[in-house]
Write a protein that holds these residues in place. Sequence first.
Motif, mmCIF file in Angstrom:
data_model
loop_
_atom_site.group_PDB
_atom_site.id
_atom_site.type_symbol
_atom_site.label_atom_id
_atom_site.label_comp_id
_atom_site.label_asym_id
_atom_site.label_seq_id
_atom_site.Cartn_x
_atom_site.Cartn_y
_atom_site.Cartn_z
ATOM 1 N N GLU A 44 -44.945 -110.481 39.154
ATOM 2 C CA GLU A 44 -43.584 -110.553 38.529
ATOM 3 C C GLU A 44 -43.010 -108.988 38.708
ATOM 4 O OE1 GLU A 44 -42.816 -112.111 34.742
ATOM 5 O OE2 GLU A 44 -44.572 -113.418 35.077
ATOM 6 N N SER A 87 -39.707 -108.146 41.426
ATOM 7 C CA SER A 87 -38.678 -107.768 40.702
ATOM 8 C C SER A 87 -38.084 -106.361 41.700
ATOM 9 C CB SER A 87 -38.605 -107.211 39.452
ATOM 10 O OG SER A 87 -39.420 -105.988 39.261
ATOM 11 N N GLU A 110 -38.987 -112.012 47.095
ATOM 12 C CA GLU A 110 -39.564 -112.420 46.025
ATOM 13 C C GLU A 110 -40.313 -113.929 45.982
ATOM 14 O OE1 GLU A 110 -36.360 -111.978 47.277
ATOM 15 O OE2 GLU A 110 -35.342 -110.548 45.926
ATOM 16 N N ALA A 167 -43.837 -115.043 44.421
ATOM 17 C CA ALA A 167 -43.913 -116.088 43.468
ATOM 18 C C ALA A 167 -45.003 -117.224 43.843
ATOM 19 C CB ALA A 167 -42.400 -116.866 43.267
#
Length: 180
Positions: free
Chosen positions: A159, A163, A169, A173
Amino acid sequence: QVLLKSDVPTGDVLLDETLRHIKATESAETVQTWIELLTGETWNPFKLQYQLRNVRERLAKALVEKGILTTEKQNFLLFDMTTHPVSNANEKQRLVKKLQESVLERWVNNPHRMDRRTLALLVLAHSSDVLENVFSSLGDEHYDVAMNRTKDLLDMDPEVEASKARGAEMIWAVLAAFNK
């Protein structure tokens, strides 16, 4: 949650089908949910329309068409099973070498400076539980360095890293989804 930025076709049948499914959802789903849906790992009757059919077979067929795999029938006493062994050892060796070099000779010690495809390949190799095989041909010292560097990388908080990541991203994930 997965938000669709563009539904422009990629030219890849499975990816385009996935884009259509993501576009068709009324509410945004998480990466974990999409992995379960698209791989057929969920039995949610309200989400069955989003499952991709015969994913493994379709991926194997695409790799056979590209000359990476071949198709063979193997007899297991009571039944025959179709298998897809590697037919292009050079391509496999190229990927192994690329991963080895990325954590040894070209190590940048910062995942945000790594090539995104290489980072994704490391995450997928880890998630598929084949990362040790990638480094098994290395000498003991290089093996330890490679494993420690990838362990440090994969132990980062997805996480927090997502960011910071611009354009990577989804890789973080996916790592978070597989680490659960």
